[in-house]
Design a protein around this motif. Structure first.
Motif, PDB file in Angstrom:
ATOM      1  N   CYS A 143      16.648  -1.877   3.817  1.00  0.00           N
ATOM      2  CA  CYS A 143      16.627  -1.997   5.417  1.00  0.00           C
ATOM      3  C   CYS A 143      15.230  -2.677   5.286  1.00  0.00           C
ATOM      4  O   CYS A 143      15.008  -2.350   5.942  1.00  0.00           O
ATOM      5  N   ILE A 144      14.324  -2.411   3.943  1.00  0.00           N
ATOM      6  CA  ILE A 144      13.232  -2.429   4.869  1.00  0.00           C
ATOM      7  C   ILE A 144      11.984  -3.222   4.088  1.00  0.00           C
ATOM      8  O   ILE A 144      12.249  -4.412   2.486  1.00  0.00           O
ATOM      9  N   HIS A 145      11.413  -4.044   4.934  1.00  0.00           N
ATOM     10  CA  HIS A 145      10.440  -5.503   5.169  1.00  0.00           C
ATOM     11  C   HIS A 145       9.056  -5.246   5.368  1.00  0.00           C
ATOM     12  O   HIS A 145       9.059  -5.432   6.695  1.00  0.00           O
ATOM     13  N   VAL A 146       8.160  -4.932   4.070  1.00  0.00           N
ATOM     14  CA  VAL A 146       6.547  -5.199   4.765  1.00  0.00           C
ATOM     15  C   VAL A 146       5.799  -5.467   3.777  1.00  0.00           C
ATOM     16  O   VAL A 146       6.338  -5.608   2.770  1.00  0.00           O
ATOM     17  N   GLN A 147       4.942  -5.065   4.004  1.00  0.00           N
ATOM     18  CA  GLN A 147       3.861  -5.527   2.812  1.00  0.00           C
ATOM     19  C   GLN A 147       3.477  -4.347   2.087  1.00  0.00           C
ATOM     20  O   GLN A 147       3.271  -2.869   2.681  1.00  0.00           O
ATOM     21  N   ALA A 148       3.126  -4.110   0.987  1.00  0.00           N
ATOM     22  CA  ALA A 148       3.433  -2.914   0.110  1.00  0.00           C
ATOM     23  C   ALA A 148       1.708  -2.724  -0.464  1.00  0.00           C
ATOM     24  O   ALA A 148       0.159  -3.641  -0.120  1.00  0.00           O
ATOM     25  N   LEU A 207       5.959  -7.007  -7.083  1.00  0.00           N
ATOM     26  CA  LEU A 207       7.129  -8.350  -6.827  1.00  0.00           C
ATOM     27  C   LEU A 207       6.965  -9.648  -6.003  1.00  0.00           C
ATOM     28  O   LEU A 207       6.938 -10.223  -5.889  1.00  0.00           O
ATOM     29  N   SER A 208       6.466  -9.636  -4.765  1.00  0.00           N
ATOM     30  CA  SER A 208       6.187  -9.696  -3.724  1.00  0.00           C
ATOM     31  C   SER A 208       5.667  -9.019  -2.836  1.00  0.00           C
ATOM     32  O   SER A 208       5.364  -8.386  -2.850  1.00  0.00           O
ATOM     33  N   GLU A 209       5.175  -9.880  -1.803  1.00  0.00           N
ATOM     34  CA  GLU A 209       4.281  -9.329  -0.254  1.00  0.00           C
ATOM     35  C   GLU A 209       5.098  -7.857   0.345  1.00  0.00           C
ATOM     36  O   GLU A 209       4.308  -7.158   0.821  1.00  0.00           O
ATOM     37  N   LYS A 210       5.645  -8.079  -0.408  1.00  0.00           N
ATOM     38  CA  LYS A 210       6.822  -7.027   0.611  1.00  0.00           C
ATOM     39  C   LYS A 210       7.663  -5.645   0.051  1.00  0.00           C
ATOM     40  O   LYS A 210       8.352  -4.744  -0.591  1.00  0.00           O
ATOM     41  N   LEU A 211       7.050  -5.970  -1.516  1.00  0.00           N
ATOM     42  CA  LEU A 211       7.903  -5.175  -3.040  1.00  0.00           C
ATOM     43  C   LEU A 211       7.023  -5.045  -3.553  1.00  0.00           C
ATOM     44  O   LEU A 211       6.609  -5.780  -4.651  1.00  0.00           O
ATOM     45  N   MET A 212       7.138  -3.818  -4.102  1.00  0.00           N
ATOM     46  CA  MET A 212       6.281  -3.227  -4.825  1.00  0.00           C
ATOM     47  C   MET A 212       7.096  -2.096  -6.326  1.00  0.00           C
ATOM     48  O   MET A 212       7.699  -1.306  -6.596  1.00  0.00           O
ATOM     49  N   LEU A 213       7.393  -2.930  -7.757  1.00  0.00           N
ATOM     50  CA  LEU A 213       7.493  -1.386  -9.043  1.00  0.00           C
ATOM     51  C   LEU A 213       7.218  -0.835  -9.324  1.00  0.00           C
ATOM     52  O   LEU A 213       6.287  -1.646  -9.882  1.00  0.00           O
ATOM     53  N   SER A 214       7.610  -0.203 -10.902  1.00  0.00           N
ATOM     54  CA  SER A 214       6.436   0.215 -11.133  1.00  0.00           C
ATOM     55  C   SER A 214       7.738   0.735 -12.242  1.00  0.00           C
ATOM     56  O   SER A 214       8.905   1.702 -12.054  1.00  0.00           O
ATOM     57  N   GLY A 215       7.188   1.137 -13.634  1.00  0.00           N
ATOM     58  CA  GLY A 215       7.878   2.078 -14.469  1.00  0.00           C
ATOM     59  C   GLY A 215       7.041   3.200 -15.620  1.00  0.00           C
ATOM     60  O   GLY A 215       5.789   2.460 -15.311  1.00  0.00           O
ATOM     61  N   SER A 216       7.254   4.089 -16.206  1.00  0.00           N
ATOM     62  CA  SER A 216       5.946   3.795 -17.333  1.00  0.00           C
ATOM     63  C   SER A 216       7.066   5.291 -18.105  1.00  0.00           C
ATOM     64  O   SER A 216       8.611   5.514 -17.913  1.00  0.00           O
ATOM     65  N   VAL A 217       6.446   5.127 -19.577  1.00  0.00           N
ATOM     66  CA  VAL A 217       7.302   6.072 -20.646  1.00  0.00           C
ATOM     67  C   VAL A 217       5.843   7.070 -20.933  1.00  0.00           C
ATOM     68  O   VAL A 217       5.274   6.795 -21.265  1.00  0.00           O
TER      69      VAL A 217
END
Length: 261
Positions: free
Chosen positions: A18-23, A229-239
């Protein structure tokens, strides 16, 4: 417990599309996105962001028959209130068969950056907040204050993408500790991050964090990444891995970041 897990998962799943904007910029380190250590960069004024984080820990049991698995789900709203100042509201909740599950915290905090980095001068910021536990066997309310420093280490390969050093020192004070809880505890750690290109950032950290329970502390190391991933989405991960007896031997974190501005 299963109902709580299902409800929390549904909340994250329903809010994400539902959320659409620049990260934010991929060069930034948010708390838990992807490391425990964060940088001194606040959100832009007027921005509104939604973060969703899932953290799994394989715990070392205190007794032979104790459970070992913990999953924490954290929805967080983050607001750029003014120049160099942000506020956030988070409601993490833990499920599983380990200790301290079927409970969570309601947390409100603000971060203020005193200056931007220039020359040999690092960027300095401070955050302060309050955390009220809820759920089964929840403890006393804590107030917290954190000092944050970020310093670029010079040119590695690209003049626009130097590595950065981040230092965090946080103190917590329990207003009404239970018998088995600390009144005062701390976290201290450092992280090194490197933006590889416009879309990828890699980072690693070492930190020590005292837990609410008396005598318990985690000495941990983490490695993680952020992917725009795009101007609207940032993904993160860690171990992550705990080095001392009380710390979890395995910690896995995945998350996403979107904005509403």
């Amino acid at each position: 417990m299963n109902n709580a897990l299902i409800k929390a998962g549904l909340v994250l799943a329903m809010l994400a599309p539902c959320i659409h904007v620049q990260a934010d910029e991929v060069k930034d380190l948010e708390e838990d996105l992807s490391l425990t250590i964060e940088d001194a960069t606040p959100s832009q004024p007027g921005s509104v962001q939604f973060n969703g984080v899932a953290r799994y820990q394989r715990m070392r049991p205190s007794t032979p028959d104790a459970g070992r698995n913990e999953l924490q789900l954290t929805p967080r709203m983050q607001f750029g209130v003014a120049h160099n100042f942000q506020m956030s509201v988070a409601v993490p909740y833990r499920v599983g068969n380990a200790e301290d599950t079927s409970q969570g915290e309601f947390r409100v905090d603000g971060l203020y950056r005193f200056n931007t980095e220039s020359g040999y001068l690092p960027a300095f910021a401070v955050s302060a907040g309050i955390e009220r536990p809820y759920g089964a066997d929840s403890g006393g309310t804590e107030v917290m204050a954190k000092g944050i420093m970020t310093k670029s280490l010079g040119v590695v390969q690209d003049a626009n993408r130097p590595a950065q050093l981040h230092l965090n020192v946080m103190a917590r004070h329990n207003l009404r500790p239970d018998v088995n809880e600390r009144r005062d505890r701390y976290l201290a750690g450092a992280a090194l991050s490197k933006q590889l290109n416009q879309r990828w950032l890699f980072a690693g950290s070492l930190f020590r964090e005292q837990q609410r329970e008396r005598g318990a502390a985690y000495n941990m190391g983490e490695v993680g990444a952020r992917w725009k991933l795009s101007e609207k989405l940032m993904l993160s991960g860690s171990v992550g891995h705990g080095f001392n007896h009380g710390a979890p031997p395995v910690r896995l974190v995945v998350g996403f970041q979107r904005s509403l501005d």
